[in-house]
Design a protein around this motif. Sequence first.
Motif, PDB file in Angstrom:
ATOM      1  N   ASP A 153      -6.818  -2.376  27.780  1.00 27.30           N
ATOM      2  CA  ASP A 153      -5.757  -3.313  27.499  1.00 27.30           C
ATOM      3  C   ASP A 153      -6.773  -4.431  26.601  1.00 27.30           C
ATOM      4  N   GLN A 154      -7.393  -3.882  26.424  1.00 22.95           N
ATOM      5  CA  GLN A 154      -8.007  -5.580  25.425  1.00 22.95           C
ATOM      6  C   GLN A 154      -7.997  -4.962  24.091  1.00 22.95           C
ATOM      7  N   SER A 156      -5.384  -3.142  23.041  1.00 22.43           N
ATOM      8  CA  SER A 156      -4.423  -2.278  22.946  1.00 22.43           C
ATOM      9  C   SER A 156      -3.968  -3.702  22.465  1.00 22.43           C
ATOM     10  N   ARG A 157      -4.233  -4.889  22.774  1.00 20.80           N
ATOM     11  CA  ARG A 157      -3.633  -6.578  22.163  1.00 20.80           C
ATOM     12  C   ARG A 157      -3.997  -6.881  21.297  1.00 20.80           C
ATOM     13  N   TYR A 158      -5.392  -5.879  21.089  1.00 19.95           N
ATOM     14  CA  TYR A 158      -6.124  -7.236  19.505  1.00 19.95           C
ATOM     15  C   TYR A 158      -5.311  -5.924  18.630  1.00 19.95           C
ATOM     16  N   ASP A 160      -2.069  -4.749  18.892  1.00 19.47           N
ATOM     17  CA  ASP A 160      -0.896  -5.931  18.613  1.00 19.47           C
ATOM     18  C   ASP A 160      -1.024  -6.578  17.200  1.00 19.47           C
ATOM     19  N   THR A 161      -2.096  -7.887  17.714  1.00 14.29           N
ATOM     20  CA  THR A 161      -2.184  -8.549  16.161  1.00 14.29           C
ATOM     21  C   THR A 161      -2.569  -8.401  14.933  1.00 14.29           C
TER      22      THR A 161
END
Length: 203
Positions: A153-154, A156-158, A160-161
């Motif tokens: 999850d982490q 994936s968020r990174y 995205d940024t």
Amino acid sequence: MYDNFNDDLRYVIDLGIIKDINNDIVFANEIYGEIIPRVLNFQLQKNIREQGTTSWYIKSNGKLDMDKLLKAFQEFYSENSEVWLERFDYKEAGPHLLLMAFLQRVINGGGRINREMAVGTGRTDLLIEFNGDKFVLELKLKRMPSARQKGLDQISRYLDTLGMTKGYLILFEIKPSSIIPWETRVKWEDISHQNKKITVVEM
């Protein structure tokens, strides 16, 4: 009563080297973020010899072969980590520093490592730039059974940024090899997660 970790932490916060942002301890500026990890892993870099040769990991088109590099690190880590980790005062930082030393030795030959570190969270984000390519690595300690899912999850968020869709999740087992032997802890898996291509590298 002297608390080694908290007193040291307070000291470097007071010096302005690191700062507390929403309970995440981060470097106060990019210069500290670059210099401090280099200083901490300098001796490690000096002792990484053949495996740290940049040309070993360069494709015929001049691009970096990140898969080959990380597989080489898995082998290096399984052979050397238990000796090296004993030298660290804060042993949980050791796996991250070992990988950064290994990467720095190779990437110095033509690239750059951008680090985003949050002290005490057991995770570090790395963005590696080499010859026009970018590689995202999420480094995480396996403190809990949920570490893999949280790591996915982490990263994936990174991603995205950064507007990227591919990355590497590096999971370090913190239990000794006497409990979880190397034969079962070294793993490599390509998966899809939240529309991202994630390579999970365990050791």
